[in-house]
Motif scaffolding. Sequence first.
Motif, PDB file in Angstrom:
ATOM      1  N   LEU A 194       0.833  -1.204   0.000  1.00 27.13           N
ATOM      2  CA  LEU A 194       0.000   0.000   0.000  1.00 27.13           C
ATOM      3  C   LEU A 194       0.874   1.263   0.000  1.00 27.13           C
ATOM      4  O   LEU A 194       0.558   2.259  -0.694  1.00 27.13           O
ATOM      5  CB  LEU A 194      -0.918  -0.003   1.217  1.00 27.13           C
ATOM      6  N   ILE A 195       1.958   1.234   0.743  1.00 28.66           N
ATOM      7  CA  ILE A 195       2.859   2.394   0.776  1.00 28.66           C
ATOM      8  C   ILE A 195       3.483   2.625  -0.603  1.00 28.66           C
ATOM      9  O   ILE A 195       3.573   3.770  -1.097  1.00 28.66           O
ATOM     10  CB  ILE A 195       3.928   2.198   1.854  1.00 28.66           C
ATOM     11  N   SER A 196       3.895   1.521  -1.246  1.00 27.46           N
ATOM     12  CA  SER A 196       4.465   1.658  -2.591  1.00 27.46           C
ATOM     13  C   SER A 196       3.418   2.175  -3.588  1.00 27.46           C
ATOM     14  O   SER A 196       3.707   3.021  -4.457  1.00 27.46           O
ATOM     15  CB  SER A 196       5.047   0.323  -3.051  1.00 27.46           C
ATOM     16  N   ARG A 197       2.197   1.655  -3.403  1.00 24.59           N
ATOM     17  CA  ARG A 197       1.130   2.132  -4.309  1.00 24.59           C
ATOM     18  C   ARG A 197       0.853   3.603  -4.050  1.00 24.59           C
ATOM     19  O   ARG A 197       0.623   4.394  -4.997  1.00 24.59           O
ATOM     20  CB  ARG A 197      -0.128   1.308  -4.072  1.00 24.59           C
ATOM     21  N   GLN A 198       0.844   4.004  -2.769  1.00 23.21           N
ATOM     22  CA  GLN A 198       0.627   5.427  -2.438  1.00 23.21           C
ATOM     23  C   GLN A 198       1.737   6.280  -3.045  1.00 23.21           C
ATOM     24  O   GLN A 198       1.484   7.391  -3.552  1.00 23.21           O
ATOM     25  CB  GLN A 198       0.563   5.597  -0.914  1.00 23.21           C
ATOM     26  N   VAL A 208       1.063   6.721  -6.637  1.00 22.53           N
ATOM     27  CA  VAL A 208      -0.026   7.695  -6.885  1.00 22.53           C
ATOM     28  C   VAL A 208       0.517   9.119  -6.734  1.00 22.53           C
ATOM     29  O   VAL A 208       0.191  10.032  -7.543  1.00 22.53           O
ATOM     30  CB  VAL A 208      -1.194   7.425  -5.920  1.00 22.53           C
ATOM     31  N   HIS A 209       1.315   9.371  -5.726  1.00 17.46           N
ATOM     32  CA  HIS A 209       1.907  10.685  -5.522  1.00 17.46           C
ATOM     33  C   HIS A 209       2.779  11.085  -6.721  1.00 17.46           C
ATOM     34  O   HIS A 209       2.707  12.241  -7.210  1.00 17.46           O
ATOM     35  CB  HIS A 209       2.739  10.703  -4.218  1.00 17.46           C
ATOM     36  N   GLU A 210       3.579  10.158  -7.187  1.00 14.39           N
ATOM     37  CA  GLU A 210       4.440  10.480  -8.326  1.00 14.39           C
ATOM     38  C   GLU A 210       3.616  10.772  -9.585  1.00 14.39           C
ATOM     39  O   GLU A 210       3.923  11.696 -10.354  1.00 14.39           O
ATOM     40  CB  GLU A 210       5.394   9.305  -8.579  1.00 14.39           C
ATOM     41  N   LYS A 211       2.575   9.959  -9.773  1.00 11.39           N
ATOM     42  CA  LYS A 211       1.711  10.175 -10.949  1.00 11.39           C
ATOM     43  C   LYS A 211       1.005  11.522 -10.876  1.00 11.39           C
ATOM     44  O   LYS A 211       0.888  12.256 -11.870  1.00 11.39           O
ATOM     45  CB  LYS A 211       0.700   9.037 -11.043  1.00 11.39           C
ATOM     46  N   LYS A 227      -2.947  18.447  -7.612  1.00 12.39           N
ATOM     47  CA  LYS A 227      -2.706  18.748  -6.215  1.00 12.39           C
ATOM     48  C   LYS A 227      -3.668  17.961  -5.352  1.00 12.39           C
ATOM     49  O   LYS A 227      -4.879  18.071  -5.504  1.00 12.39           O
ATOM     50  CB  LYS A 227      -2.854  20.253  -5.969  1.00 12.39           C
ATOM     51  N   LEU A 228      -3.073  17.120  -4.436  1.00  9.79           N
ATOM     52  CA  LEU A 228      -3.912  16.296  -3.548  1.00  9.79           C
ATOM     53  C   LEU A 228      -4.163  17.040  -2.245  1.00  9.79           C
ATOM     54  O   LEU A 228      -3.268  17.729  -1.720  1.00  9.79           O
ATOM     55  CB  LEU A 228      -3.205  14.970  -3.232  1.00  9.79           C
ATOM     56  N   PRO A 229      -5.398  16.945  -1.705  1.00 13.49           N
ATOM     57  CA  PRO A 229      -5.680  17.609  -0.420  1.00 13.49           C
ATOM     58  C   PRO A 229      -4.949  16.892   0.707  1.00 13.49           C
ATOM     59  O   PRO A 229      -4.965  15.652   0.793  1.00 13.49           O
ATOM     60  CB  PRO A 229      -7.194  17.493  -0.280  1.00 13.49           C
ATOM     61  N   THR A 230      -4.285  17.650   1.540  1.00 13.35           N
ATOM     62  CA  THR A 230      -3.524  17.080   2.668  1.00 13.35           C
ATOM     63  C   THR A 230      -3.860  17.823   3.937  1.00 13.35           C
ATOM     64  O   THR A 230      -4.355  18.954   3.923  1.00 13.35           O
ATOM     65  CB  THR A 230      -2.010  17.194   2.408  1.00 13.35           C
ATOM     66  N   VAL A 231      -3.585  17.214   5.004  1.00 11.60           N
ATOM     67  CA  VAL A 231      -3.713  17.835   6.313  1.00 11.60           C
ATOM     68  C   VAL A 231      -2.416  18.594   6.567  1.00 11.60           C
ATOM     69  O   VAL A 231      -1.319  18.090   6.267  1.00 11.60           O
ATOM     70  CB  VAL A 231      -3.946  16.764   7.402  1.00 11.60           C
ATOM     71  N   ASN A 232      -2.543  19.767   7.101  1.00 15.12           N
ATOM     72  CA  ASN A 232      -1.370  20.605   7.305  1.00 15.12           C
ATOM     73  C   ASN A 232      -0.457  19.975   8.367  1.00 15.12           C
ATOM     74  O   ASN A 232      -0.687  20.088   9.568  1.00 15.12           O
ATOM     75  CB  ASN A 232      -1.775  22.008   7.716  1.00 15.12           C
ATOM     76  N   ASP A 233       0.520  19.302   7.887  1.00 15.93           N
ATOM     77  CA  ASP A 233       1.526  18.692   8.789  1.00 15.93           C
ATOM     78  C   ASP A 233       2.849  18.765   8.067  1.00 15.93           C
ATOM     79  O   ASP A 233       3.103  18.020   7.119  1.00 15.93           O
ATOM     80  CB  ASP A 233       1.184  17.235   9.121  1.00 15.93           C
ATOM     81  N   PRO A 234       3.689  19.745   8.409  1.00 18.07           N
ATOM     82  CA  PRO A 234       4.890  19.932   7.615  1.00 18.07           C
ATOM     83  C   PRO A 234       5.846  18.760   7.675  1.00 18.07           C
ATOM     84  O   PRO A 234       6.584  18.494   6.742  1.00 18.07           O
ATOM     85  CB  PRO A 234       5.518  21.182   8.245  1.00 18.07           C
ATOM     86  N   MET A 235       5.877  18.001   8.828  1.00 21.08           N
ATOM     87  CA  MET A 235       6.803  16.893   8.967  1.00 21.08           C
ATOM     88  C   MET A 235       6.375  15.689   8.147  1.00 21.08           C
ATOM     89  O   MET A 235       7.166  15.079   7.457  1.00 21.08           O
ATOM     90  CB  MET A 235       6.907  16.507  10.450  1.00 21.08           C
ATOM     91  N   ASP A 236       5.102  15.337   8.222  1.00 24.74           N
ATOM     92  CA  ASP A 236       4.605  14.137   7.531  1.00 24.74           C
ATOM     93  C   ASP A 236       3.241  14.461   6.960  1.00 24.74           C
ATOM     94  O   ASP A 236       2.222  14.306   7.653  1.00 24.74           O
ATOM     95  CB  ASP A 236       4.528  12.973   8.516  1.00 24.74           C
TER      96      ASP A 236
END
Length: 488
Positions: A210-214, A217-220, A227-236
């Motif tokens: 799942l991590i590799s698939r994620q 997806v990020h690279e694609k 732009k994917l919606p994310t939670v504001n967390d600068p570290m992760d």
Amino acid sequence: MSELGSPRELQRKELAISEKITGLEKKLHYSNVEQNNLRGKLAKLASERSNIETEINRLKPGEEELETRIGKREAEARKLEKKINDIVDKVYRDFSISVGVKNIREYEEKQLKDAQALQERKLSLSNQMSKLKYQLEYEQKRDMHAPIVKLTETHESLEKELKGLQDWKSKSDECEKVIDELKEQNGNVASTLAKMDRQVKSKEGQLAQLISRQREVHEKCELEQLKLPTVNDPMDPILDYSQLSKSHLQDIRPSERDKHEAEFKKRLLADIERTAPNLKALDQYDALQQKEKEVTERFEAARKEEREISDKYNSVKQRRYELFMEAFDHISKGIDKIYKQLTKSHTHPLGGTAYLNLENEDEPFLNGIKYTAMPPTKRFRDMEQLSGGEKTVAALALLFAIHSFRPSPFFILDEVDAALDNLNVAKVAGFIRSKSCERVGESGFQSIVISLKDSFYDKAEALVGVYRDSERSCSRTLTFDLRKYRES
């Protein structure tokens, strides 16, 4: 004056000479009296001899006539004896036929032999009865309670030891059962842990996928500038799925299987925490087994050593018993024969009886030996009740019986005849004389005897006399060899 010596020494010599003179005068007086008596006896004997010779010469017939008269008398005596025998045979003919003999004389001879045999049998039975009576008294006085108490105590101690061993064995069985249960629980826990480990590894593989698939997806999305919606967390940065539709949100909720797996995992962890197994139980069990093995080896070595020592002790004890019984059997068999030789006489040709008895036949070293001696015509009595002479004869019999088992080079007997009368002195002296004539090493022996009785030392081969030399104030000896004067 110097040659004469001191007056005291002269007085002592004078006194000794006067004593010798007095003694010689007494001996001379006695010799004169004895000479007068002997002369009177010789005169009487001479007169009697003359009277007897006169009577013989008066009554003496011719030799031929005397032989003829003697022959006639013998013939008449034989005829009379034959007539008497015929008359007696005629009188006792019916009786002789009824008892199966030729004549009454044969029957009398047979009865005499039977009476002698019966007398000997009675004497033998009397000796056996005295021995059996003493044996019965000994068995009645024998203490059997102490061995029984000792055996009972030994039996109780062995039962206690056996009970202790049984308790130890039961405890050992219980420990083995607990260890088996712990082993079984440990196996179950190990299998459960292995199963959980496999499940964790499978989940970790799925998570990696799942991590590799994620990542893909990020690279694609980056390539397509999405732009994917994310939670504001600068570290992760974490994706925000709240903007998705309800149908997509339903798809990403955990399934029922995941819920069951999570609940099972929680239950399993709770069970593991509740049981709290000792993971060092196997190591402790191995240590206990090693310790038990060492203790068992030491115990077996101690038992083996104890058995060896016990075997050596028993062998020495058995050897000691065999040597003692060999000596005792030899001495007990020979003492009666020797005592009979020391006590038999013309009036008592069979002699006395002596025998030895063990007070404890199984363990002879724990008790003593009973010595019994019965002189001729005496009934059974304890050794303390015998006279001094009878004790001396019994002691000499025991001494010579012991000597017959292990012969000594020679004996030194110091006035052993002090308590003996003349008859027993002669018997003992004759016995020692007969044994000294045999070969040394078989049954004979050499002896040095100190005695004051001439009836004892006149049987010796050599004499050594001890006397006091008054002139030199010391003791001196005289020797005399009697072998040249020995009777043929």
